[in-house]
Design an enzyme around this catalytic site. Structure first.
Site, PDB file in Angstrom:
ATOM      1  N   ASP A  67       0.827  -1.309   0.053  1.00  0.00           N
ATOM      2  CA  ASP A  67      -0.019   0.180  -0.062  1.00  0.00           C
ATOM      3  C   ASP A  67       1.029   1.346  -0.030  1.00  0.00           C
ATOM      4  OD1 ASP A  67       0.890  -0.526   2.683  1.00  0.00           O
ATOM      5  OD2 ASP A  67      -0.897  -0.524   3.500  1.00  0.00           O
ATOM      6  N   ASN A 137      -7.294  -2.078  14.415  1.00  0.00           N
ATOM      7  CA  ASN A 137      -8.613  -2.447  14.014  1.00  0.00           C
ATOM      8  C   ASN A 137      -8.753  -3.651  13.011  1.00  0.00           C
ATOM      9  OD1 ASN A 137      -7.679  -1.462  11.612  1.00  0.00           O
ATOM     10  ND2 ASN A 137      -8.933   0.156  11.377  1.00  0.00           N
ATOM     11  N   HIS A 139      -7.237  -4.228  10.430  1.00  0.00           N
ATOM     12  CA  HIS A 139      -6.795  -4.010   8.988  1.00  0.00           C
ATOM     13  C   HIS A 139      -5.374  -4.834   8.381  1.00  0.00           C
ATOM     14  CE1 HIS A 139      -4.797   0.148   9.497  1.00  0.00           C
ATOM     15  NE2 HIS A 139      -3.616  -0.679   9.409  1.00  0.00           N
ATOM     16  N   GLU A 144      -9.496  -1.372   5.673  1.00  0.00           N
ATOM     17  CA  GLU A 144     -10.092  -1.268   6.705  1.00  0.00           C
ATOM     18  C   GLU A 144     -11.401  -2.037   7.117  1.00  0.00           C
ATOM     19  OE1 GLU A 144      -8.311   0.657   8.664  1.00  0.00           O
ATOM     20  OE2 GLU A 144      -7.920   2.653   7.633  1.00  0.00           O
TER      21      GLU A 144
HETATM   22  C1  GLP Z   1      -0.213   0.632   8.305  1.00  0.00           C
HETATM   23  C2  GLP Z   1       0.143  -0.201   7.164  1.00  0.00           C
HETATM   24  C3  GLP Z   1      -0.144  -1.707   7.604  1.00  0.00           C
HETATM   25  C4  GLP Z   1       0.596  -1.989   8.874  1.00  0.00           C
HETATM   26  C5  GLP Z   1       0.109  -1.127   9.975  1.00  0.00           C
HETATM   27  C6  GLP Z   1       0.633  -1.591  11.349  1.00  0.00           C
HETATM   28  O1  GLP Z   1      -1.690   0.680   8.630  1.00  0.00           O
HETATM   29  N1  GLP Z   1      -0.782   0.347   6.186  1.00  0.00           N
HETATM   30  O2  GLP Z   1       0.200  -2.589   6.354  1.00  0.00           O
HETATM   31  O3  GLP Z   1       0.311  -3.381   9.370  1.00  0.00           O
HETATM   32  O4  GLP Z   1       0.447   0.052   9.499  1.00  0.00           O
HETATM   33  O5  GLP Z   1       1.464  -0.661  11.683  1.00  0.00           O
HETATM   34  P1  GLP Z   1       2.605  -0.886  12.981  1.00  0.00           P
HETATM   35  O6  GLP Z   1       3.609  -2.133  12.680  1.00  0.00           O
HETATM   36  O7  GLP Z   1       3.334   0.712  12.854  1.00  0.00           O
HETATM   37  O8  GLP Z   1       1.758  -1.234  14.125  1.00  0.00           O
END
Ligand code: GLP
Length: 264
Positions: A67, A137, A139, A144
């Protein structure tokens, strides 16, 4: 579904990097799906270390990122492209032609752009191994809650929870992005193998719902239950709401004994 329980972030990063390195050794032209987020920093650090020691060659590896924020130029220090170069790509011998990250600067024909991203994945032969983090959440990527389980790469509006979680990474007064381009859940489920990493208490509810809850679009990662080859690697804090931890330990022991190939 395999659930590997580890003490902490460092143990998870090391194990994940070893599994990825093992997959590259098995298939030097691996098509690798990559993720961003703080959970990935340690994994990429270990991959860089293995490369610098001379034991990991990325020259034939092809990468696809999950993404990217919409509206951030590639040079923006909070773009996922910047994150990937800073933490991984600038330090390994991946061929820049083999790197694919959704373009956050596109305007207008989003569907056409997203279809072309899907097409590139197809032309590369499909993703062999997809690395995932998870949002609070539930995702995966930026899918989402309420994302369709069959969704493909598309423009996605971010939830308020995600905007709030991510705003800490942006400077005061700087508006954090409201939308992103993300692979869909359907896209992710087509990867041959999936590795999801989670650390910390704030992820424990999402992890428990994803592994032990019903499959529901309210928790995007629960769709991974439909996939035949998913491994979760989670630390004690993120595992704290799982009810079947002893069983996961036994499954792991028996897997190592009977079907070690499942462990990469
Ligand atoms: C973002 C990314 C996700 C990732 C999430 C968790 O939302 N789009 O791919 O899994 O962050 O991030 P963190 O590892 O900083 O908790």
């Amino acid at each position: 579904m395999l659930v590997i329980l580890k003490r902490d972030d460092e143990a998870i990063s090391l194990q994940a990097a070893q599994l990825i390195a093992g997959a590259v050794h098995k298939k030097p032209a691996l098509v690798l799906g990559l993720a961003t987020g703080s959970t990935m920093v340690g994994v990429y650090k270990h991959l860089v270390g293995l490369h610098q020691q001379g034991s990991l060659d990325f020259s034939r590896v092809v990468t696809f990122n999950l993404d990217e924020y919409l509206g951030l130029p590639a040079t923006h220090r909070r773009s996922f492209r910047h994150f990937m170069y800073e933490n991984l790509f600038a330090h390994i011998n991946v061929n820049s032609h083999n790197i694919h990250i959704p373009d956050g600067t596109i305007r207008g024909n989003y569907d056409e752009y997203c279809a072309s991203y899907e097409n590139s994945i197809r032309k590369a032969g499909g993703i062999d191994l997809q690395l995932l983090g998870i949002g609070r959440n539930g995702h995966i990527g930026f899918n989402e809650p309420t994302s369709s389980i069959g969704s493909r790469t598309r423009l996605k509006v971010l939830s308020q929870e995600t905007i709030d979680d991510n705003s800490k990474f942006f400077a005061k007064g700087e508006e954090s992005p409201r939308c992103a381009i993300t692979m869909g859940i359907g896209t992710i489920l087509e990867a041959r193998k999936i590795l999801l990493l989670a650390t910390g208490k704030s992820k424990s509810a999402a992890v428990a719902k994803s592994i032990e809850g019903p499959i529901t679009s309210a928790v995007s990662a629960s769709a991974l239950q439909l996939h035949p080859d998913v491994t979760f690697i989670i630390d004690d804090a993120a595992a704290s709401q799982l009810t079947q931890r002893d069983y996961y330990h036994r499954v792991l022991e028996m897997t190592a004994l009977l079907t070690p190939d499942r462990l990469f």
